[in-house]
Write a protein that holds these residues in place. Structure first.
Motif, mmCIF file in Angstrom:
data_model
loop_
_atom_site.group_PDB
_atom_site.id
_atom_site.type_symbol
_atom_site.label_atom_id
_atom_site.label_comp_id
_atom_site.label_asym_id
_atom_site.label_seq_id
_atom_site.Cartn_x
_atom_site.Cartn_y
_atom_site.Cartn_z
ATOM 1 N N LEU A 26 -2.775 7.259 -1.211
ATOM 2 C CA LEU A 26 -4.096 6.909 -0.725
ATOM 3 C C LEU A 26 -4.879 6.154 -1.797
ATOM 4 C CD1 LEU A 26 -5.202 7.683 2.050
ATOM 5 C CD2 LEU A 26 -6.332 9.623 0.990
ATOM 6 N N PRO A 27 -5.370 4.955 -1.488
ATOM 7 C CA PRO A 27 -6.169 4.247 -2.496
ATOM 8 C C PRO A 27 -7.464 5.018 -2.797
ATOM 9 C CG PRO A 27 -5.576 2.808 -0.654
ATOM 10 C CD PRO A 27 -5.210 4.192 -0.256
ATOM 11 N N ASP A 28 -7.999 4.812 -4.000
ATOM 12 C CA ASP A 28 -9.184 5.566 -4.421
ATOM 13 C C ASP A 28 -10.394 5.316 -3.545
ATOM 14 O OD1 ASP A 28 -7.911 6.801 -6.443
ATOM 15 O OD2 ASP A 28 -8.438 5.302 -7.967
ATOM 16 N N THR A 59 -10.595 4.949 -0.410
ATOM 17 C CA THR A 59 -10.431 5.275 1.005
ATOM 18 C C THR A 59 -11.585 6.123 1.516
ATOM 19 O OG1 THR A 59 -8.065 5.260 0.752
ATOM 20 C CG2 THR A 59 -8.924 6.392 2.681
ATOM 21 N N ALA A 60 -12.102 5.771 2.680
ATOM 22 C CA ALA A 60 -13.151 6.605 3.266
ATOM 23 C C ALA A 60 -12.863 6.928 4.716
ATOM 24 C CB ALA A 60 -14.502 5.926 3.132
ATOM 25 N N LYS A 61 -11.824 6.317 5.278
ATOM 26 C CA LYS A 61 -11.529 6.621 6.672
ATOM 27 C C LYS A 61 -10.040 6.439 6.908
ATOM 28 C CE LYS A 61 -14.243 5.097 10.304
ATOM 29 N NZ LYS A 61 -14.709 4.031 11.186
ATOM 30 N N VAL A 62 -9.445 7.374 7.632
ATOM 31 C CA VAL A 62 -8.043 7.261 8.004
ATOM 32 C C VAL A 62 -7.984 7.343 9.521
ATOM 33 C CG1 VAL A 62 -5.760 8.292 7.835
ATOM 34 C CG2 VAL A 62 -7.263 8.303 5.852
#
Lengths: 334, 288, 443
Positions: C320-322, C324-327
């Motif tokens: 996960l990239p740093d 990331t705020a939504k998956v």
């Protein structure tokens, strides 16, 4: 990842389009016409346009901040567009106080009193223009002549618009061929060499803006093209019936603000129908009313009134002209 | 000149008389005979048209009220017993007094006790959020705080507290019309007996998870330990699906369960402050 | 001029980063959690108990009715628990958690890589095998496939439409499947044709996948009755109704089903699963999932066992990239944002998209300027600007009259809105309320 995950309903992507971007593109599309105006009318055009835009923005800010007590939304650019269009619809020698009063009417009465952007039934710039035309008929119909008035403002050399020449001439009982030498050629009209409101004169510049708006998908073709076609066909029929008493259709298209009205005023989002079918109906209505006012009415030009009258019909059009629902046809057949 | 004026006066007078006759005849012809008591009953009703009684507005209630055989089955929650007594008087009956009720929010999961684990970004509607996901905390039962209850309240009696992010019911204004109960998609709000002098006790949690996960999601959750059930001398508390529920008709307000609850999920409202000895947590949440 | 559907539609940026990444087999996870409700319809009935040993492909939950689907174990190992686990909405749903031990498959499954082209089964057998294999619509709708194949009495299908459109941005799982499993896909389509009793199948593929169009057109010559059609790129062409309109110019009536106009639509993933189920005896327990995102180190297409935690997939794609705020589970237009990345992959998971913080939150709303972009974007010919106002004012009866139930929630209106209005949010709310009203009316 240290922040919390965001959960939101789909869709998770957005086109990136925004109100201010749309407005910015309209401003951009008006720039060729503005350049032409500066070329023909010089400092007068510059002064009136700047004053109109500034006062529209200022009035919007003041009304929202101090009367409505809401967060001012001047950054959405709609006041700038209103200011520009208002300026483009008045002569370049209009005294400053009339410009300011017009701006106040456009923003204060035609827009904010109905609830601001999105809620006004009439195009603010046009409503203000008609208000000014009725309140200050002399100042609003003294048209500076192009090029000669470049360095002048109030003291500009004025003359009638081609449509006024036509109306006057026909009233006196002259025929078209007798008036013909007083009015500019079609090419001149196309380029904008005529008296008139400061932004309406050059069809070429306005059409360049139209192309830009279509390219950027700010507007669709429906309203302008249906207005043009209606005016062309209607005046064409009249012209074929009696070419000595009726001007040719091209002349009608190029004069009296048909271009600016059809492309920029009638297509105003807020005051035009929501569906292509409705838009075409709206355009046809404007075209018919324009010609009727021009040929049989008291005013030489009729676009402003035609658009305002059709604005009043927009809620009705939206109510009764519905998009064809997917699957509707089949249901009826089966 | 004079003759014009006279003609005008004559014509208008005749027209007026003729139309008056027509109006009278029409009014006679289409007269609706209505029980006059409906107007009288409606006059004593509060006129809030909230629908809390289950009828479409106060007029609808009045119409049903004069027709019904059993006025005991009808109740105006807004007007309460006084109004019902007056309304019953109008139709020559007596209304039985009912206990006043109040809306109770059964969730104490403020951010202090219930950590936010995700962030919601969408239209501010509990209904929509419920359809989308379980909530922004680890507790799928708890309050979302988006204010559907606030939006439906006609009496300005429920508000979201900016600190706890939970709805707070205004005791003075709440009429127990039940609009918020219906609006809450999580079924958190319940109408309960207001109690003598407003004193009442209830389990402020509807988490049906087992103790471990419930406690993990929220410090003040009911963990279904059953201590309150055992301590209750009046058999007012039942435990179902890991969740305790206090029957307000059986509860005698002895407050034993409040002391017993290990998580402070049982709240006591409008009681005088206790003698010291009770742990701090219950006190901090009972003051609302 | 390429074919497409007539009304509405939008062009979201495609961002198909993983289009050139061949399908990789994801290593077995340590543990899987297999929800018993991965389909539309009744949840399956659990057949195993805690401590049971299971094999790959073993039936662990039985279809509970006609509209329901079997669930098979995707791994071999021991059932650890039968407790609810979080689904992608954050609600706890019943699921079977299995600790993986080795990789022992049911002996009935044919694991040979050879293409099995001859079709022996008749229509009834095919449908029965599809039902047994627990196949559901793999495009994301997860409607049990055998139900779609059982044509109701009085209706007749004349064409099978295969959905290879993949109009959702980012997703590439169907694209890769078409390129890598072309022949299996063709056999699967022939099986579906036989099950339906039609002699014509049309594969619709959007023109942004020229390699797939070329390859499938080439091999389709070897199979009778199958044609490949390139379509203009336009979202939501993968919608059943839009695809039918684009390919055969028929409109599914409002409130009706494709079968009403003689068409049945299946996704390419489903067709492939049908091939495996009928020809190879392999139930549906793995699927191709695209894992992608602008800042994800290695956007990939994985062949994943159902029940694998999403976090495993993201780790295999580089972590996960740093920012990331939504998956999102599914495509960016219609997928669901997950509350927790440990949720399991289900039969309906076509992709996992990781969004950076900058693209995770909506922009501030402003007022509606009546630009009519939502009206022109709506593929169903609805008026979203009107529906949101009605929904906000709780005028649900009027919404029903305005055909809100025709909305398929494609999100084109919200995507286009320059005022960032939550059009679809409120339309959804209205749909729920209208459905409630209709149900109340029936009772």
């Amino acid at each position: 990842m240290d922040s919390k995950l965001v959960v939101s309903p789909s869709p998770h992507v957005h086109s990136g389009e925004s109100t201010s971007r749309l407005m910015f593109n309209v401003v951009l599309a008006l720039m060729p016409a503005f350049a032409v105006s500066l070329y023909y009318f010089g400092i007068g055009a510059l002064f009136v346009t700047l004053l109109s835009v500034l006062s529209c923005v200022l009035f919007e800010y003041l009304i929202q901040k101090f009367i409505l007590k809401v967060q001012p939304t001047i950054t959405d650019g709609s006041a700038i567009v209103t200011g520009l269009l208002l300026a483009f619809n008045v002569p370049s020698n209009l005294p400053w106080y009339i410009v300011v009063i017009g701006s106040l009417f456009a923003i204060g009465v035609a827009k904010m009193s109905f609830g601001g952007l999105g809620s006004n039934p009439f195009n603010p710039a046009l409503a203000a223009r008609v208000f000014m035309l009725i309140s200050f008929p002399v100042q609003m119909t003294s048209w500076p002549l192009p090029i000669e008035s470049r360095l002048k403002y109030i003291d500009a050399v004025t003359g009638p618009t081609p449509l006024a020449i036509l109306k006057e001439g026909l009233k006196k009982g002259d025929t078209i061929s007798q008036i013909a030498d007083q009015i500019p050629s079609h090419l001149q009209l196309f380029m904008g060499v005529m008296g008139g409101s400061l932004g309406e004169i050059s069809a070429l510049a306005l059409l360049i803006g139209f192309a830009w708006l279509l390219y950027k998908k700010v507007i669709t073709w429906h309203i302008p093209i249906s207005i043009f076609t209606t005016i062309f066909i209607f005046t064409g029929i009249l012209w074929l019936v009696n070419p000595e008493k009726n001007a040719d259709p091209i002349f009608h298209l190029l004069t009296g603000g048909v271009m600016i009205g059809a492309i920029y005023m009638a297509t105003d989002y807020v005051t035009s129908p929501m569906h292509p079918k409705g838009m075409i109906l709206f355009g046809i209505g404007i075209g018919l009313l324009t010609v009727i006012i021009r040929v049989w009415g008291a005013y030489p030009e009729g676009v402003s009134f035609a658009i305002l009258i059709m604005n009043a019909f927009v809620p009705l059009i939206n109510r009764y002209v519905k998009p064809k629902r997917f699957g509707e046809e089949v249901k009826r057949n089966g | 000149m004079n003759s014009i004026i006279i003609t005008a006066i004559l014509v208008l007078s005749l027209l007026g008389v003729a139309l008056a006759v027509v109006l009278y005849l029409v009014a006679q012809r289409f007269k609706v005979i209505e029980d006059p008591r409906i107007d009288l009953v409606e006059a004593v009703l509060p006129g809030a048209n909230c629908g809390g009684c289950g009828y479409p507005g106060c007029r609808g209630f009045a119409e049903a009220f004069v027709k019904t055989d059993d006025i005991g089955s009808m109740f105006c929650p807004v007007g309460g017993n006084d109004t019902m007594a007056k309304a019953a008087e109008v139709i020559g009956q007596t209304a039985e007094a009912k206990d006043p009720m109040i809306a109770v929010v059964r969730c104490s999961g403020s951010p202090e006790y219930r950590k936010r684990v995700v962030e919601y970004d969408g239209a501010s509607s509990c209904k929509l959020a419920t359809a989308l996901y379980s909530g922004d905390t680890g507790c799928q039962y708890g309050c979302l705080g988006l204010g559907d209850c606030v939006a439906v309240c006609k009496f300005d009696a429920i508000h979201i507290d900016p600190v706890t992010l939970l709805p707070v019911v205004d005791e003075e204004k709440c009429t127990a019309c039940g609009a918020c109960v219906k609006a809450c998609p999580k079924f958190i709000i319940e109408l309960r007996k207001k109690g003598p002098k407003g004193k009442r006790i209830y389990v402020s949690c509807i988490n049906k998870d087992k103790g471990g996960p419930a406690r993990k999601a929220c410090q003040v959750a009911c963990i279904g330990c059953g201590k309150c059930v055992k301590v209750c001398p009046h058999e007012a508390i039942t435990l179902e699906n890991n969740l305790a529920y206090i029957d307000y008709n059986k509860c005698k307000l002895c407050r034993k369960c409040v002391e017993e609850c290990p998580t402070g999920a049982i709240l006591e409202i409008n009681f005088p402050p206790r003698k010291p000895k009770v742990e701090g947590q219950t006190e901090s949440v009972e003051n609302n | 001029m390429l074919k497409t559907f007539a009304k509405g539609g939008v062009h979201p940026p495609e961002n198909k980063f993983s289009a050139n990444k061949p399908i990789e087999v994801l290593p077995l996870p340590a543990k899987v959690s297999i929800p018993v409700s991965q389909h539309i319809g009744a949840p399956a009935t659990i057949l195993v108990a805690k401590g049971d040993k299971v094999k790959v492909g073993q039936l662990i939950a039985q279809s509970a009715g006609f509209v329901s689907a079997n669930i098979h174990s995707s791994v071999s190992g021991t059932v650890e628990s039968i407790d609810p686990v979080l689904d992608s909405s954050g609600y706890k749903r019943p699921a079977i958690t299995i600790v993986v031990e080795g990789d022992e498959w049911e002996p009935t499954i044919d694991r040979s890589p050879e293409l099995k082209r001859n079709i022996d089964a008749d229509a009834q057998t095919i449908i029965k095998k599809i039902a047994e294999a627990g196949i559901v619509g793999l495009g994301g709708a997860t409607f049990p496939s055998h139900v779609k194949l059982s044509v109701p009495a009085g209706k007749k299908a004349d064409v099978l439409i295969i959905n290879g459109v993949e109009c959702e941005p980012y997703l590439t799982s169907d694209h890769r499947l078409m390129l890598e499993k072309g022949h299996e896909l063709m056999v699967g389509i022939q099986l579906l044709m036989r099950a339906l009793g039609v002699d014509k199948a049309m594969i619709g593929i959007e023109n942004n996948k020229p390699d797939a169009i070329k390859y499938l057109t080439e091999i389709a010559k070897e199979y009778s009755g199958i044609t490949v059609h390139a379509l203009k790129v336009k979202y939501p062409q993968g919608g059943e109704k839009q695809l039918i309109k684009a390919l055969i110019n028929r409109e599914v009536p409002s409130g009706g089903l494709p079968i009403d106009i003689g068409a049945v639509v299946h996704n390419v993933g489903t067709a492939y699963a049908v091939y495996e189920a009928v020809q190879k005896n392999k139930p549906l327990f793995e699927r191709v999932v695209t894992v992608t995102g602008k800042n994800l180190p290695k956007p990939s297409n994985f062949l994943v066992r159902i029940g694998t935690p999403v976090s495993d997939l993201i780790a295999a794609a580089g972590g996960l990239p740093d920012d990331t705020a939504k998956v999102v589970n599914g495509g960016p237009m219609m997928g669901k944002a997950v509350t927790d990345i440990t949720v399991p992959v289900t039969k309906g998971t076509s992709g996992i998209i990781v969004f950076p913080a900058a693209e995770s939150k909506r922009k501030a709303e402003s007022v509606c300027i009546r630009c009519a972009k939502c009206v022109s974007a709506c593929p169903m010919g609805l008026e979203p600007y009107l529906l949101i106002r009605m929904s906000q004012r709780m005028m649900f009866e009027k919404m029903e009259h305005e055909r809100v139930l025709d909305c398929m929630e494609c999100g084109s209106c919200s995507f286009e809105c320059p005022a960032n209005l939550p059009l679809l949010d409120y339309i959804r709310l209205g749909k729920t309320e209208v459905n409630k009203i209709i149900r109340a009316r029936k009772n």
